[in-house]
Design an enzyme around this catalytic site. Structure first.
Site, PDB file in Angstrom:
ATOM      1  N   CYS A 112      -6.872  11.269   2.169  1.00 26.79           N
ATOM      2  CA  CYS A 112      -5.673  11.482   1.361  1.00 26.79           C
ATOM      3  C   CYS A 112      -5.613  12.892   0.780  1.00 26.79           C
ATOM      4  O   CYS A 112      -5.512  13.856   1.527  1.00 26.79           O
ATOM      5  CB  CYS A 112      -5.539  10.404   0.293  1.00 26.79           C
ATOM      6  SG  CYS A 112      -3.823  10.299  -0.277  1.00 26.79           S
ATOM      7  N   HIS A 134      -5.743   5.886   3.385  1.00 29.67           N
ATOM      8  CA  HIS A 134      -6.903   5.475   2.589  1.00 29.67           C
ATOM      9  C   HIS A 134      -7.758   4.496   3.391  1.00 29.67           C
ATOM     10  O   HIS A 134      -7.735   3.282   3.134  1.00 29.67           O
ATOM     11  CB  HIS A 134      -6.440   4.824   1.279  1.00 29.67           C
ATOM     12  CG  HIS A 134      -5.929   5.810   0.287  1.00 29.67           C
ATOM     13  ND1 HIS A 134      -6.757   6.456  -0.617  1.00 29.67           N
ATOM     14  CD2 HIS A 134      -4.688   6.301   0.077  1.00 29.67           C
ATOM     15  CE1 HIS A 134      -6.028   7.280  -1.355  1.00 29.67           C
ATOM     16  NE2 HIS A 134      -4.774   7.202  -0.946  1.00 29.67           N
ATOM     17  N   GLU A 159     -10.739   3.837   3.171  1.00 28.09           N
ATOM     18  CA  GLU A 159     -11.743   3.141   2.357  1.00 28.09           C
ATOM     19  C   GLU A 159     -11.296   1.727   1.996  1.00 28.09           C
ATOM     20  O   GLU A 159     -12.094   0.787   2.029  1.00 28.09           O
ATOM     21  CB  GLU A 159     -12.097   3.965   1.095  1.00 28.09           C
ATOM     22  CG  GLU A 159     -11.053   4.015  -0.029  1.00 28.09           C
ATOM     23  CD  GLU A 159      -9.940   5.035   0.165  1.00 28.09           C
ATOM     24  OE1 GLU A 159      -9.779   5.550   1.291  1.00 28.09           O
ATOM     25  OE2 GLU A 159      -9.219   5.307  -0.817  1.00 28.09           O
TER      26      GLU A 159
END
Ligand code: MN
Length: 233
Positions: A105, A209, A211
């Site tokens: 990001c 994102h 993650e």
């Protein structure tokens, strides 16, 4: 084999004097076999970069537009100059040590700016054509829009797919890509969704994102972390 030590730069809330890193970042790195080490800005890149096996840049707030020669537009949101400067310095030291970088990001933008590229302070006011929803209203871990992956890229080597779905929580985006980087994925509206090194070093920035996706089992996001940790070995 020894687990690679991966430097993770936290967000800093200057007013609250508080560093934060969402645990999805550290979890995703650990699940991929890495050993994340969160580094406070009091430890300079010069003191620590040479001890790391790789650098991981997290998401966060907006980036100081002076860094790419612009005055702030009204739509710019809060910035943290100390973080921008710290990360830019760190990126240069890590590249000198020829260690891998994985940036998510905001990380993908600071990577590009550090290397001489520029970005939109707010793509919704600066891009005149119609854009899709990049600040998704869906939950964080929902992959809400498609991206097309360039065939001849590190990203393609990792995901092995021309089109993947990603989550999206950004109103800023890269615009002109630094000379040492190239675009490796775009959204259907043309917004840059990934940049990577033009040479074969592992320097990859993704606008989404991964993650939040990796810790919930998304196979493409998991592969990103696994390949990054492998590259750090
Ligand atoms: Mn997006």
């Amino acid at each position: 084999m020894e687990q690679p030590v991966i430097g993770v730069i936290p967000s800093l809330d200057v007013q609250a004097s508080q560093y934060t890193v969402h645990t999805d970042h550290t979890k995703a790195l650990i699940e991929a076999g890495g050993k994340p080490l969160v580094i406070p800005y009091e430890v300079s890149a010069e003191q620590i970069a040479f001890k790391l096996d790789g650098l991981y840049l997290t998401g966060g707030g907006d980036i100081e537009p002076m860094l790419f020669g612009e005055q702030p537009i009204p739509e710019l949101r809060p910035i943290t100059k100390v973080r921008d400067s710290y990360e830019i310095r760190f990126i240069h030291r890590i590249i000198e040590w020829k260690k891998p970088i994985f940036a998510v990001c905001r990380g993908a933008q600071i990577l590009n700016v550090a290397l001489g590229g520029d970005m939109y302070q707010d793509m919704y006011s600066q891009i005149k054509t119609e854009l899709i929803q990049h600040e998704q209203n869906a939950i964080k871990s929902y992959a809400s829009h498609d991206i097309s992956v360039e065939r001849d890229s590190l990203l393609y080597t990792i995901v092995q797919n021309k089109t993947i779905r990603v989550n999206s929580r950004h109103h800023q985006a890269n615009r002109t890509v630094a000379e040492s980087l190239k675009v490796s994925a775009t959204a259907p509206d043309g917004v840059i969704e990934a940049v990577e090194s033009v040479d074969d070093s592992f320097i990859l920035g993704v606008q989404w994102h991964p993650e939040n996706l990796a810790v919930r089992g998304d196979p493409y996001a998991k592969k990103l972390y696994e390949h990054f940790v492998q590259a750090c070995m």
